[in-house]
Scaffold this motif. Structure first.
Motif, PDB file in Angstrom:
ATOM      1  N   CYS A   4     -77.367  21.906  13.463  1.00  0.00           N
ATOM      2  CA  CYS A   4     -77.237  21.188  12.189  1.00  0.00           C
ATOM      3  C   CYS A   4     -78.513  20.465  11.792  1.00  0.00           C
ATOM      4  O   CYS A   4     -78.662  20.050  10.652  1.00  0.00           O
ATOM      5  N   LYS A   5     -79.414  20.286  12.688  1.00  0.00           N
ATOM      6  CA  LYS A   5     -80.698  19.635  12.420  1.00  0.00           C
ATOM      7  C   LYS A   5     -80.575  18.154  12.094  1.00  0.00           C
ATOM      8  O   LYS A   5     -81.523  17.547  11.567  1.00  0.00           O
TER       9      LYS A   5
ATOM     10  N   CYS B 283     -76.766  13.052  16.783  1.00  0.00           N
ATOM     11  CA  CYS B 283     -76.221  14.351  17.199  1.00  0.00           C
ATOM     12  C   CYS B 283     -74.697  14.323  17.222  1.00  0.00           C
ATOM     13  O   CYS B 283     -74.099  13.602  18.006  1.00  0.00           O
TER      14      CYS B 283
ATOM     15  N   CYS C 130     -74.897  22.861  20.960  1.00  0.00           N
ATOM     16  CA  CYS C 130     -75.701  22.576  19.764  1.00  0.00           C
ATOM     17  C   CYS C 130     -75.228  23.476  18.624  1.00  0.00           C
ATOM     18  O   CYS C 130     -75.109  24.685  18.789  1.00  0.00           O
ATOM     19  N   ILE C 131     -74.967  22.868  17.479  1.00  0.00           N
ATOM     20  CA  ILE C 131     -74.484  23.631  16.332  1.00  0.00           C
ATOM     21  C   ILE C 131     -75.585  23.925  15.331  1.00  0.00           C
ATOM     22  O   ILE C 131     -75.330  24.442  14.246  1.00  0.00           O
TER      23      ILE C 131
ATOM     24  N   CYS D 200     -80.548  15.847  14.151  1.00  0.00           N
ATOM     25  CA  CYS D 200     -81.479  15.147  15.038  1.00  0.00           C
ATOM     26  C   CYS D 200     -82.882  15.157  14.444  1.00  0.00           C
ATOM     27  O   CYS D 200     -83.601  14.156  14.486  1.00  0.00           O
TER      28      CYS D 200
HETATM   29  S1  SF4 Z   1     -78.083  17.083  16.018  1.00  0.00           S
HETATM   30 FE1  SF4 Z   1     -79.578  18.507  16.778  1.00  0.00          FE
HETATM   31  S2  SF4 Z   1     -79.021  18.836  18.899  1.00  0.00           S
HETATM   32 FE2  SF4 Z   1     -77.279  17.906  17.919  1.00  0.00          FE
HETATM   33  S3  SF4 Z   1     -76.044  19.626  17.307  1.00  0.00           S
HETATM   34 FE3  SF4 Z   1     -77.320  19.118  15.563  1.00  0.00          FE
HETATM   35  S4  SF4 Z   1     -79.101  20.430  15.797  1.00  0.00           S
HETATM   36 FE4  SF4 Z   1     -78.040  20.444  17.750  1.00  0.00          FE
END
Ligand code: SF4
Ligand SMILES: Nc1nc2c(c(=O)[nH]1)N[C@H]1C(S)=C(S)[C@@H](COP(=O)(O)OP(=O)(O)OC[C@H]3O[C@@H](n4cnc5c(=O)[nH]c(N)nc54)[C@H](O)[C@@H]3O)O[C@H]1N2
Ligand SMILES: Nc1nc2c(c(=O)[nH]1)N[C@H]1C(S)=C(S)[C@@H](COP(=O)(O)OP(=O)(O)OC[C@H]3O[C@@H](n4cnc5c(=O)[nH]c(N)nc54)[C@H](O)[C@@H]3O)O[C@H]1N2
Ligand code: SF4
Ligand code: SF4
Ligand code: SF4
Ligand code: SF4
Ligand SMILES: [Mo]
Lengths: 839, 298, 367
Positions: B26-27, B194, B23-24, B29
């Motif tokens: 990035c939000k 994601c 998980c990076i 999701c």
């Molecule tokens: S989308 Fe959500 S779960 Fe996937 S990398 Fe970004 S923060 Fe992490």
């Protein structure tokens, strides 16, 4: 992430510990603006420890080439290269060329080389035969010069300049070397941490030198990757929005005394040898695309109707001209200079002196409302009733509301269809330009005036469809992709373009993207990824040039044409078939054998040998030393940022890159090196949650809630010293402005030990502006206008600032109020205001 | 069956495997979830503690939440009074503490995308008096907003702090595992968004299989701390009977705001509590009667 | 400072139950194929161990045990659970409901003891105390207009469902009993009252079960005490309320019912105090909710009110019946404070991240 899962080691060199650092195996905090010292240190390490890829360096780079006797470097001249002219504050690069093989600089033809392809331009003009010493022993070989130039970039020096502990630096160096060679390749990914400096271009050059030494160019998993920004920002340099380029990196003609004919233009830009010998085909095809049937051999295909440049028309000079009252109107399409351009206080004041301003955007952003609620209006310096600028705000269709293609950083053209109709009056750029031009042309109907010729004769007959009469984007792409005029058949590639006016192409490097009448950019077939070389996915969209995924990929094979290793196989010479083949499209004449040696007077591509992979360069070699094309020296040299609390430890006589473009004016005050009032280093950065100047994120609640307020990241030690509390307010100031921000006190920022002293760094996201539902002060109010000498990019990644706890005392830019008031009193008129030269 | 459930023979349990090691933060999701489900923003509050997490927790309007775990020595941002020695040294006051070491104690930053666990033994579902919460054919727990009357009982009944009542809406809200998308054969919006496949969606059994292999791979790579939270446990170790949405973590669960053990509090407590209460009720009734009879007889 | 960002668009969507629309859409993939393909984690990455290697399930479980057992980490980054959302209506309802249940016991006892008049008054008190309950509960709902969904299903597992049914039954019975009283149908009234006392047994205690069946440490870990405590409060406040009502209707001093009620309220209140103190000791750090903040203060005040009431009870000999009335009032007030304290404590406790985490770390899921 995939690379990491496949076992790659990821190193992150960045002043801040960011989300990227969290993913990396190693994070190395560095002082902002000191990367050339770091990279120079790596170059020295590679040379010093004999870790370079010998066969590659010897055969594919200009390491063995001898330099001109007159060449002198910073070691001899106290930080300068030979050719410095203190009068004009520019370099004459003639002494930087090879012994015996003059590289005629294009200077005089063009204001300055520009972004991506500057070297190709410079690379084209070779005459004569350069001398080589394959033993690399001769002191004037590029190789020896390189060693000499970087001799003082020792780990100890790197540590002193960059604040990176020696052992960390050596760890990086070792990892880099371990992961390069026949079996492995290392890659550099960079973006603004390198580019947005006064030495931005040299920063990338330094990485290129390193990669050439390590043999990581033209090979899978190698290269230097520009993480290009906006969707299709690559496209906007290919088919440029830059003042000094025509599509496909053809230089914009420059005005000169007397008539400039197509022949003159081609002669001064084409070359005898190498790739650019095809120059005429590209420009003629471009002119045919512009003017259609009206472009004939007799009228030079309409060449003399192209506009000519008369100086530096880049963003800063243009805005300064506006500020000085020399500009009537401005079309701002998808940009937010009131927030995103450095010294934004000056930018806004410049906007306030226009007569009209058209802003096309998705939101009513700061550039359109500066006259109403900008800091200068709030401070009372400007009054809406006095501002004469008439602002037209036009709603733009977003990318999902129109069709077209994006060119990404890998030069991949990817088509996207329209998902929904744009709401209300929102229209695409294509619609806007198309219908604007149609209306403009109506006014010129029947005009015989030579001046009006280009407007009357522009080939502009794109079909329209749908209720809003949207022009057909695919037709435009087809024109760009090139076609045979007689048959209308799209060309298969730029090889089919002709100089005789029988083909047209809007951008030669995109030629072939509509091959066989099929929109190649629309392809979506990844192919069998598990097959051998399947990862190349040639059927996924289309890459320029010629659907080639990795440039200079001839270098992925050894001089005999065999892959350097089975693991890193990409293209190779097939002896049986007598041609180059492989997973990717070979970036080489397909039937030129590896052992080909050119004749003395061979011309064009045949002048390059079978072992010259860098076919865009006149000598076919990767340049460890740039004999032409750069404005500020053939080898990257460490200088301090334009404003820095530190002196230059490597070249004490010279703090700043002498060729830096500067505009020294009272309204653009400069902080001298080491100014004690501004003891901290600040840098700016982006947040995942916001996009650039905020037009696409601060107005969206779902994104705005994720990063609701402007903040500054500072380390706990500085916070304590200054009485700044986590979550509390703090002020950051420079000679231009003071801005307030929430303090984000975090261990992710670490003070560095630079030259024995503790240097604190402050990191500012720059997404905020005074407008919209999530307003905040703009980091760009702080900076000074200055520019990289090659590409005029702003230096926003290394500033010298001061900080304190609390809130600002007035509006952000109030401290220059009086200066501006004075300049309003006596408008500077039309006199050119720029002062190119260093301070 | 004590649960209100939709049954369909050809359906199987679907779930999430969230692998925090990729998980990076990035939000994407979180935003994708809000967009798909048309959830309002929570309003922007600048939060202290150094992290980039402004939404803070799962709530009635935030059904996916990415937690930022800062692993400094003391964790979770710096309290000004925690660092006096550092400052003294920085100011040259002769303190002996090693500033570099202390600031460098900041170790790493971990991100974790949290969501409803779709528990096998779901406290919320057990608690719901209206039948708004149901078990679907994918063995997920879905809240029907057209039934919920906002009684709020599911909120404290969830041992994972997931479901919550949305103040401006009045109803409770939580992840539906994109039931509406699953019905159409689409993967949930968050998993779709994601970029690193930290959120993996699929048939539960397959996911457990992948997850087990992933843990083994990480262990082999030297990431000893990697473990599964909510799947592959021995029966007595299971969390709420096993989680339909389970996680791969590298720190202790509490660092992510997760409990070390969990069970549906209803299933755990209702019987003993009722027995105790009824016993006490009988006793009380008897006591009252006794008091009266005794007073009468006096 | 918090910024207001308007809801992005519209209101939260409802999943469209049962309706499948995707198949009509162009490029629809279906079968979740979009989710099952992973570019990132194909066979070429280390993501999955080679399929030949069967992962060692014991090692995997051991890793989880390692992380989940033993000491709490230094930092608990909460919130672990969400705090209950109930507002002032709920404890007030608990109080009224308790009084109603308690009075129903009293009514039955009076009937058993043959004091039919007092039984009638007690039934009136029960109905009167019950009346505010439904509106209070409805007011607390996020969507009050949907209160009837409470009776949409009958769900034995959910204390709230049972409670809603119990409340309805109790209300019906209480009203019917009072109606029968009004019609002068003593026998029916008695029977209905008796039945109501049984329902009241649940009504008076289920609230404790309801709180106990949550993940909130101070509630959940009091699961064996909450019911008894709440029943005691119900009995005490019911007795106190009926006592005052009887006094108001002119039941003479020294009447056995009055005396019995005095005994009941005192005994029940004492029981409540004792249980509370034991429970609080037992809970240790998990009792934080009862010790801090406003609920802590209320809890303390309630305990002192009980003690004062008990004191007055013994001072009664000198002070006369007036003092006893004050004691009854004190019990009622204490009951109310206990209710507010308990509900409020849940909020504090839920926000005490360490306490929540601690509860789950504790080896045994003890009493
Ligand atoms: S989308 Fe959500 S779960 Fe996937 S990398 Fe970004 S923060 Fe992490
Ligand atoms: N979410 C999101 N994505 C974006 C954008 C966005 O605004 N939001 N913008 C897009 C655009 S237009 C672009 S150009 C790209 C830019 O992408 P990036 O270049 O990644 O953007 P930045 O965050 O501005 O800068 C990168 C890093 O450089 C570091 N840095 C600053 N100074 C120095 C220095 O002197 N040396 C070194 N080594 N590092 C330094 C900063 O700390 C920062 O972490 O991103 C694109 N993608
Ligand atoms: N201090 C500091 N300053 C920087 C940088 C930095 O790192 N630090 N980064 C620099 C970089 S790399 C960049 S690229 C610039 C960016 O700076 P700008 O280009 O000035 O800012 P953007 O916000 O990207 O502006 C793009 C606008 O286009 C609008 N838009 C989106 N799609 C469309 C469309 O289809 N049509 C039209 N007409 N409009 C559209 C968006 O709403 C947005 O407002 O900022 C630079 N400034
Ligand atoms: S109990 Fe909590 S985590 Fe489990 S299904 Fe219900 S809301 Fe989700
Ligand atoms: S708030 Fe809604 S979903 Fe939650 S328990 Fe009550 S009715 Fe059920
Ligand atoms: S599955 Fe759907 S509802 Fe649940 S978190 Fe993901 S996007 Fe939101
Ligand atoms: S927005 Fe995210 S997913 Fe899209 S290109 Fe940028 S990083 Fe990739
Ligand atoms: Mo950019």
């Amino acid at each position: 992430m995939k690379a990491r899962e496949r076992g790659a080691t990821i190193i992150h060199v960045d002043p801040r510990f960011s989300r990227t650092s969290a993913m990396a195996d190693l994070h190395v905090p560095i002082r902002a603006g000191s990367d050339i010292a770091f990279l120079g240190g790596l170059i020295r390490y590679v040379l010093d420890t004999d870790s370079y890829f010998k066969e590659y360096v010897l055969n594919y780079t200009n390491a063995a080439t001898l330099l001109n006797e007159d060449f002198k470097g910073p070691e001899d001249l106290g930080g300068f290269f030979s050719g410095w002219d203190p009068e004009s504050k520019t370099y004459d690069p003639s002494t930087w060329s090879y012994e015996g093989g003059a590289i005629a600089s294009p200077a005089g033809q063009r204001e300055h080389a520009t972004q991506a392809f500057s070297e190709h331009q410079g690379g084209g003009m070779m005459e004569g035969e350069p001398q080589r010493d394959e033993t690399l022993e001769h002191p004037r070989t590029v190789f020896r010069q390189l060693m000499r130039h970087y001799a003082r970039y020792t780990p100890e020096m790197v540590s002193r300049v960059c604040g990176v502990p020696e052992e960390d630096f050596l760890k990086v160096a070792r990892l880099l070397v371990e992961n390069s060679g026949r079996e492995k390749t290392a890659m550099f990914c960079y973006a603004l941490g390198w580019t947005q400096h006064n030495a931005g271009v040299q920063m990338i050059r330094a990485a290129a030198i390193l990669q050439l030494l390590l043999g990581n160019m033209g090979r899978p998993g190698g290269g230097i990757m520009a993480m290009r920004g906006h969707a299709s920002i690559q496209g906007s340099t290919d088919i440029p929005t830059l003042y000094d380029l025509l599509p496909g990196y053809l230089p914009m003609p420059k005005a000169r005394k007397g008539e400039l004919t197509l022949r003159d233009y081609v002669d001064s830009n084409a070359s005898d040898k190498g790739w650019w010998s095809h120059f005429d085909k590209y420009i003629v095809s471009l002119l045919k695309a512009y003017f259609g049937d009206a472009a004939t051999e007799d009228n030079g295909y309409g060449f003399h109707h192209l506009p000519k440049i008369t100086g530096n028309h880049s963003h800063f000079p243009t805005m300064l001209r506006a500020y000085d009252g020399g500009l009537d109107g401005l079309l701002v399409m998808g940009q937010n200079p009131a927030v995103g351009s450095i010294h934004s206080g000056l930018q806004r004041r410049a906007l306030a002196r226009l007569k009209w301003l058209v802003v096309r955007d998705l939101a009513e952003l700061e550039t359109a409302t500066f006259w109403r609620d900008g800091p200068e209006v709030r401070s009372g310096e400007l009054r809406p009733e006095d501002i004469q600028t008439e602002v037209f705000l036009m709603p733009a269709a977003s990318h999902v509301e129109k069709e077209g293609h994006f060119t990404n950083t890998q030069r991949l053209l990817q088509w996207h269809d329209k998902a929904i109709e744009p709401p209300g009056d929102a229209r695409s750029e294509l619609w806007f330009m198309h219908h604007l031009f149609k209306r403009v042309r109506r006014h010129y109907a029947g005009s015989q005036s030579g001046r009006d010729w280009p407007i009357v004769n522009l080939a502009w007959d794109y079909p329209e469809h749908g209720p809003i009469r949207e022009p057909d984007a695919e037709t435009v792409l087809k024109e760009i992709g090139g076609f045979d005029i007689a048959t209308g058949k799209p060309v298969a590639g730029f090889g089919e373009l002709k100089a005789d006016g029988s083909t047209a192409s809007g951008c030669w490097i995109y030629a072939g993207c509509y091959k066989d009448g099929v929109n190649q950019t629309r392809r979506r077939d990844p192919g069998d990824l598990d097959a051998e070389g399947g990862w190349v996915s040639p059927e996924w969209a289309w890459a320029w040039p010629a659907n080639r995924r990795i440039l200079y990929n001839r270098a992925s094979a050894d001089p005999q044409g065999r892959p350097w290793s089975e693991r890193k196989k990409l293209v190779w010479w097939d002896e049986a078939e007598g041609k180059w083949t492989g997973y990717d499209v070979p970036d080489f004449p397909p039937d030129k054998p590896p052992d080909y040696k050119p004749d003395k007077d061979a011309k064009g591509m045949s002048a390059l040998a079978g072992t010259d992979p860098f076919i865009m360069m006149a000598d076919g070699k990767g340049w460890l030393f740039s004999p032409a094309g750069l404005m500020d020296g053939p080898m990257p040299t460490h200088y301090e940022p334009y404003e820095s609390p530190m002196p230059n430890l490597l070249y004490p006589e010279l703090d700043i890159n002498p060729a830096t473009l500067t505009w020294n004016r009272p309204d653009n005050p400069h902080q001298a090196t080491g100014d004690p009032r501004y003891p901290y280093v600040a840098t700016t950065f982006r947040l995942t949650e916001h996009h650039t100047a905020g037009g696409m994120s601060r107005w969206l609640p779902w994104l705005a809630e994720l990063q609701p307020e402007m903040f500054a990241e500072i380390d706990p030690i500085l916070a304590r010293q200054k009485g700044i509390e986590d979550g509390g307010w703090m002020v950051v100031e420079t000679a231009r402005a003071e801005i307030e921000a929430r303090a984000r006190v975090t261990e992710r920022m670490r003070p560095l030990k630079v030259d024995g002293k503790r240097v604190h760094q402050i990191a500012l996201p720059w997404h905020w502006g005074f407008g919209g539902p999530s307003p905040g002060d703009s980091a760009n109010d702080l900076g000074a206008m200055s520019g990289d000498p090659n590409v005029s990019i702003q230096e926003d990644k290394a500033l010298a600032v001061n900080v304190r706890a609390g809130r600002r005392s007035g509006e952000t830019t109030e401290r220059l109020k009086d200066v501006h008031a004075a300049s309003h009193a006596e408008p500077a008129g039309d006199a050119p205001s720029e002062n190119p030269g260093s301070s | 069956m004590t649960e209100i459930a939709i049954e369909r023979d050809d359906a199987q349990r679907m779930g999430f495997f969230t692998d925090t090691t990729v998980c990076i933060g990035c939000k994407a999701c979180e935003v994708a979830c809000k967009q798909w489900n048309d959830l309002p923003s929570d309003g922007g509050t600048f939060r202290k503690g150094g992290s980039y997490d402004s939404t803070g927790r799962l709530s009635g309007n935030t059904w996916r939440h990415v937690r930022f775990v800062e692993l400094a020595d003391a964790g979770g941002g710096v309290q000004p009074d925690e660092m006096p020695d550092l400052v003294a040294t920085a100011a040259g006051n002769g303190s002996t503490i090693d500033v570099e070491a202390a600031v460098a104690a900041f170790d790493n930053w971990v991100f974790m995308s949290d969501v409803c666990k779709h528990c096998t033994n779901a406290g919320c579902l057990d608690a719901c008096p209206t039948g708004a919460l149901i078990r679907t054919e994918f063995e997920t727990v879905v809240l029907q907003p057209d039934v919920c009357n906002g009684c709020g009982y599911c909120v404290p009944a969830c041992p994972f702090g997931v479901v919550d009542r949305a103040p401006e809406d009045g109803r409770a809200g939580k992840c539906t595992l994109c039931y509406d998308r699953l019905e159409d054969g689409l993967e949930p919006a968050c998993a779709k968004a994601c970029p690193t496949d930290s959120i993996q969606f699929g048939p539960y059994d397959e996911l457990v299989d992948v997850a087990e292999r992933r843990v083994a791979a990480l262990h082999a790579r030297g990431v000893e701390g990697a473990y599964l939270y909510g799947a592959a446990d021995a029966p007595e170790q299971q969390l709420a009977g096993g989680l339909g949405a389970f996680f791969l973590l590298t720190e202790k669960p509490e660092r992510y705001g997760l409990p070390a053990q969990a069970e549906s509090p209803i299933q755990e407590n209702v019987v003993p509590a009722t027995l105790a209460a009824m016993g006490a009720g009988l006793l009380a009734a008897a006591g009252v009667a006794a008091a009266f009879l005794w007073e009468k007889s006096r | 400072m918090s910024r207001e960002f308007r809801p992005a668009i519209g209101t939260p969507a409802s999943p469209d139950f049962g309706e499948r629309s995707g198949e009509k859409v162009d490029l629809h993939i279906g079968q979740w194929k979009d989710g099952r393909w992973s570019y990132l984690f194909g066979d070429d990455t280390e993501y999955r161990t080679p399929p030949t290697q069967v992962p060692d399930i014991e090692a995997i479980r051991e890793a989880a045990r390692e992380a989940r057992e033993g000491e709490l980490p230094d930092v608990v980054q909460g919130p672990v659970i969400n705090a209950p959302v109930w507002t002032w209506e709920v404890p007030l309802y608990f109080w009224f409901g308790g009084i109603a249940a308690g009075s129903s016991f009293v009514a039955l006892a009076c009937d058993l003891a043959g004091d039919e008049d007092s039984a009638r008054v007690a039934r009136n008190v029960a109905l009167a105390a019950l009346m505010p309950s439904p509106p209070l509960l409805i007011l607390d709902l996020g969507r009050p207009e949907r209160f009837y969904n409470m009776l949409r299903i009958f769900k034995p597992r959910s204390p709230m469902s049972l409670g809603a049914w119990a409340l309805s039954a109790f209300g019906g019975l209480a009203a019917a009993a009072v109606g029968a009283d009004l019609l002068g149908r003593r026998r029916e009234a008695k029977l209905l009252g008796g039945a109501n006392a049984i329902v009241g047994g649940y009504l008076g205690s289920y609230t404790g079960v309801l709180l106990a069946s949550t993940a909130v440490p101070v509630w959940g870990r009091s699961r064996l005490f909450l019911g008894p405590i709440f029943v005691s409060t119900a009995a005490a406040t019911g007795a106190a309320a009926t006592r005052l009502a009887l006094v108001a209707t002119g039941l003479p001093v020294g009447h056995p019912t009055r005396r019995a009620l005095g005994t009941v309220e005192t005994a029940a209140m004492s029981a409540e105090l004792i249980l509370s103190v034991i429970n609080e000791r037992r809970l240790g750090p998990l009792a934080s909710g009862l010790e801090h903040g406003r609920p802590g203060k209320l809890f303390k005040a309630a305990k002192w009110a009980v003690r004062a009431g008990l004191g007055l009870r013994f001072a009664r000999k000198r002070g006369g019946p007036g003092v006893h009335h004050v004691a009854s009032l004190l019990y009622l007030a204490a009951g109310l404070m206990f209710r507010y304290a308990w509900v409020g404590a849940g909020r504090v406790s839920a926000r005490d991240d360490r306490a929540v985490a601690e509860m789950h770390r504790a080896e045994t899921h003890g009493t």
